[in-house]
Design an enzyme around this catalytic site. Sequence first.
Site, PDB file in Angstrom:
ATOM      1  N   ASP A  99       3.673   0.564   3.563  1.00 25.11           N
ATOM      2  CA  ASP A  99       3.678   0.872   2.125  1.00 25.11           C
ATOM      3  C   ASP A  99       3.639   2.655   2.476  1.00 25.11           C
ATOM      4  O   ASP A  99       3.154   3.040   2.167  1.00 25.11           O
ATOM      5  CB  ASP A  99       3.331   0.633   1.489  1.00 25.11           C
ATOM      6  N   ASP A 155      10.847  -4.810  -0.719  1.00 21.73           N
ATOM      7  CA  ASP A 155       9.880  -3.257  -1.003  1.00 21.73           C
ATOM      8  C   ASP A 155       9.772  -2.330  -0.517  1.00 21.73           C
ATOM      9  O   ASP A 155       9.753  -1.348  -0.858  1.00 21.73           O
ATOM     10  CB  ASP A 155       8.269  -3.476  -1.144  1.00 21.73           C
TER      11      ASP A 155
HETATM   12  N1  GLY Z   1       4.860  -3.094  -3.129  1.00 21.24           N
HETATM   13  C1  GLY Z   1       4.078  -4.251  -3.897  1.00 21.24           C
HETATM   14  C2  GLY Z   1       4.068  -4.757  -5.142  1.00 21.24           C
HETATM   15  O1  GLY Z   1       5.601  -4.141  -5.457  1.00 21.24           O
HETATM   16  O2  GLY Z   1       3.822  -5.049  -5.756  1.00 21.24           O
END
Ligand code: GLY
Length: 372
Positions: A99, A155
Amino acid sequence: MSHTEQHRWAEQTLAKIQRKTFHAIQQAKDLPFIPYTVKDHQWQEGPFDGLCWWTNGFWPAQMWQLFAATGEPQYLAEARHAETMLDQAFADFDHLHHDLGFMWRISSGFDFDLTGDPKRRESTLFAANLLAGRYNPNGFIRAWNEDKTGWVIIDCMMNLSLLYWASEQTRDPRFRLMAQKHADTVLRHFIRPDGTSEHIVVFDPETGAVIDKPGGQGYGAGTVWSRGQAWALYGFAISYRHTGKQTYLNAARRVADAFIPCVCKDWLPDCDFRQPPEPIVKDDSAGAIAACGMLELAEVLGDTGEAYRTAAYAMLRAMEAQHADWSEAYPAILTHCTGAYHSQERHIAMVYGDYYLIEGVCRLLGNTKLRW
Ligand code: GLY
């Protein structure tokens, strides 16, 4: 609803956001952490991972959206306060994950885009190199750590923005090529024939063969986690903007076309589009992210994308009318975000929900200085 009426609503909502954010900053500016959610009317930090928590770019990103819209120095000051903390996470390499895009593209990266500060460019490029280091030559970016060597999650389509930016900055195509390979893999193995998306696909890290498609933050395996659909929608739209590849635009449209019928009853997305009717579990963040993705589609498609703009506006308006808290005492805006269907984090504030609401409002006003 005409564009003029949408614009008027966005102007009024931006004014409310500015009033609210003034008080939210007073609560945040002396904290030793970056806001994640709210408890007892106070900002709370992420539940684990400290500064490496995946949402820590969204608070400074809110500041940059508002700075781009208004030029007010309070937003720049608070963004820099958060970015200084965030950069300390580079020293905690073991807890960093994929992330990095959520964390640095929209904090330091937006800072550099608006101010040209070379130190902010350096941090963002450093993050891009860490993300590139997670690339598996079988064509995917590894999501999580420890034994999850072949785990990929939808994601990550949003994190690709950091790689596209890095190639554009350095004129080195490697970052973009990795992003495209990842997007191609996601298109092949995540997007189902009906336009919905898996949350997780587990690959054999040696061969790239698909091993499993387990359930994730939605109701269960094979269901339709609404935030995951939103990540897919906006993520493919972003990949289209940076590469011009028609297959990515088609993918974003297919996901959007599957999303709209699941939400059009009240324009407030359920956490999972296949969850049982009771209990009612909503997720404002899914609606806000999908709205931004649909506004991106509407922008690139022009007149043929009008239905996406209409749906985006309907979602933003519904959550603002029914789920926003505009009181000064409560620092966040949206109240019905949900971390995961089976978690305790139901119907709470989430910094990323508010971020995408703000981005959506700014997009409706035509403020597009900041792009993923
Ligand atoms: N990227 C983690 C979520 O969307 O919860």
